[in-house]
Design an enzyme around this catalytic site. Structure first.
Site: not given
Ligand code: ADP
Length: 477
Positions: A156, A232-233, A252-253, A286, A380
């Site tokens: 994002n 990320g998530s 940072e989630l 976020c 979210e």
């Molecule tokens: P978003 O909903 O913002 O895409 P994600 O958590 O899916 O959030 O992705 C954030 C980052 O984490 C991206 O760079 C993605 O490639 C990476 N990612 C996704 N799956 C994994 C995993 N199993 N282990 C480590 N990194 C991952």
């Protein structure tokens, strides 16, 4: 017409070289859905080489003053290339061009602040002589780099959030192995080019593109990585926390950010700040405003203002200067948001504005008649949907804000000092923003959440604390 020409294929950035792989994946223009470019896909051996190189680079002296110079220069280069980078953001994120320029300016700030902090990393004297039997001793602490940091970043805000990780990591004397989001990797590779041009020693930054899950697993298996920093998530955050073992992890989630509008608020200004911060980047932030709680006495008037301001947004091509809101990151994400809104409507919610999807474009949407258990409130949304509910009592609304598994930031519009102080003490968040919405952030403030929003702070000064170890040196005189 875009002012940038993209390469057909981008390489991985390993030990100061761009290396193209046979396997590639397409990066789409998020508005036209056409292929914009291809990126390389890292295999396990690339990950191993990159981590090894990052570790080896730590052996070469790189004093704070040099780190300062490199980061300052990189900040300047970023500004010189503002238009190019903003165009790439508009293409690969779908972020409107004016907002994209703002992100590049913020990223330049983040690197500049990181540069400044590079010169301020310090320990402190520790009065060990105060303990009986230690009269002849003296001690102080130093902060040393943690070593090799794996940084995993989301789609994002793909320049500034990358700078929030590599800036402090480099300032603190670490090496970084960066894994940017698959769908927005190009700007991270350009950033690597900029860091190299700014004089960053080879190996201090490695960029691996490709599958998050695979690269993530290979990084987690690699014991030469000392710390993981992730945005990320919560799903992926939990995987990292579980598999990282005893190593440091900063997360940072997400958040389902709440903002309270009390009865004494300046309603016009409040509505304007809420729509700006609820819908920028199509709500894919976020701390984007998601839940708005309005005091019953001002609800009707406030809702009218909110609807009025929301209706004036221009949706469309991110390259168009007039566009306020571009597409969501993918058709799938826009469909998910549409499904959540439809489900809320089936459960009794009312669409006051918006509620329509056109491909990956989702209208800025205001919902009322919501309850806290609807997905659009409880989870979210990460899309341009703001839900508005009412409250009567201060305690009641604080409880509503806290009834969430998240706790990143919240907003509170009021000049009632007692309410502000009570909220400051009782709202469970990393940051409370008074007289602005939850989404306020400047790059040097501490930023990070509690509960499922993660742990560890960003903002260069605070990130440097996470990215260094405090070591005590005791002298027996
Ligand atoms: P978003 O909903 O913002 O895409 P994600 O958590 O899916 O959030 O992705 C954030 C980052 O984490 C991206 O760079 C993605 O490639 C990476 N990612 C996704 N799956 C994994 C995993 N199993 N282990 C480590 N990194 C991952």
């Amino acid at each position: 017409m875009s002012v940038v020409t993209l390469s057909n294929q981008y390489g991985l950035y390993i030990n100061g070289q761009f290396e193209k792989t046979v396997d590639t994946t397409a990066v789409l223009n998020k508005y036209s859905q056409e292929v914009a470019a291809h990126i390389s896909i890292a295999k396990k051996e690339h990950v191993e080489t990159a981590v090894k190189g990052a570790k080896a680079a730590l052996k070469q002296p790189f004093p704070p003053y040099e780190r300062y110079k490199v980061l300052m220069k990189a900040s300047q280069l970023l500004l010189e290339r503002k238009e190019q980078l903003a165009n790439i953001l508009a293409i690969e994120v779908g972020k409107p061009i004016r907002e994209s320029r703002g992100e590049v300016e913020r990223a330049a700030q983040t690197l500049q602040i990181s540069a400044e902090e590079a010169k301020r990393i310090q320990g402190e004297g520790v009065p060990v002589e105060a303990a009986p039997g230690s009269e002849n001793r003296i001690a102080f602490t130093v902060r040393v780099p943690v070593g090799v940091i794996a940084a995993i970043t989301p789609f994002n805000v793909p320049i500034n959030l990358v700078c929030h990780k590599i800036g402090p990591a480099i300032a603190a004397g670490n090496s970084v192995v960066l894994k940017p989001a698959e769908v927005t990797s190009i700007c991270a590779l350009l950033l690597a080019e900029i860091m190299e041009e700014a004089g960053l020693p080879s190996g201090r930054l490695q960029v691996l593109t490709g599958s998050g899950a695979k690269i993530g697993d290979w990084l987690l298996e690699n014991k030469d990585i000392n710390m993981f920093t992730f945005t990320g998530s919560p799903r992926v955050g939990e995987i990292l926390r579980t598999k990282a073992g005893l190593r440091k992890v900063a997360l940072e989630l997400g958040n389902n950010s709440a903002t309270i509008v009390h009865k004494d608020a300046d309603l016009e200004q409040t509505a304007s700040l809420i729509v700006q911060k609820g819908f920028s980047n199509a709500g894919q932030v976020c701390i984007s405003v998601q839940r708005v709680y309005v005091h019953q006495d001002v609800y009707e008037r406030f809702l009218a203002l909110l609807k009025d301001q929301t209706s004036s947004f221009v949706l469309g091509d991110p390259m168009d200067e007039k566009t306020d809101i571009g597409p969501m990151i993918s058709l799938l994400e826009a469909e998910r948001v549409e499904a959540w809104v439809n489900e809320a409507v089936e459960q009794g919610a009312v669409i006051e504005v918006g509620g329509k999807r056109n491909g990956a474009l989702y209208d800025p949407t205001i919902l009322t008649n919501v309850n806290d258990d609807m997905k659009v409130c409880r989870q979210e949304v990460f899309g341009p949907v703001v839900s508005v509910a009412t409250y009567r009592e201060v305690d009641e609304v604080i409880a509503k804000v806290n009834d969430s598994e998240y706790g990143l930031q919240a907003g509170l519009f009021t000049n009632d000092l007692q309410f502000v102080m009570k909220a400051a003490l009782e709202i469970e968040v990393g940051g409370l923003i008074v007289n602005d919405a939850s989404a306020y952030r400047v790059d040097h403030m501490p930023y990070g959440g509690v509960k499922n929003s993660g742990n560890g702070k960003e903002g260069p000064k605070y990130a440097i604390e996470e990215m260094t170890e405090e070591r005590i040196i005791v002298f027996n005189l």
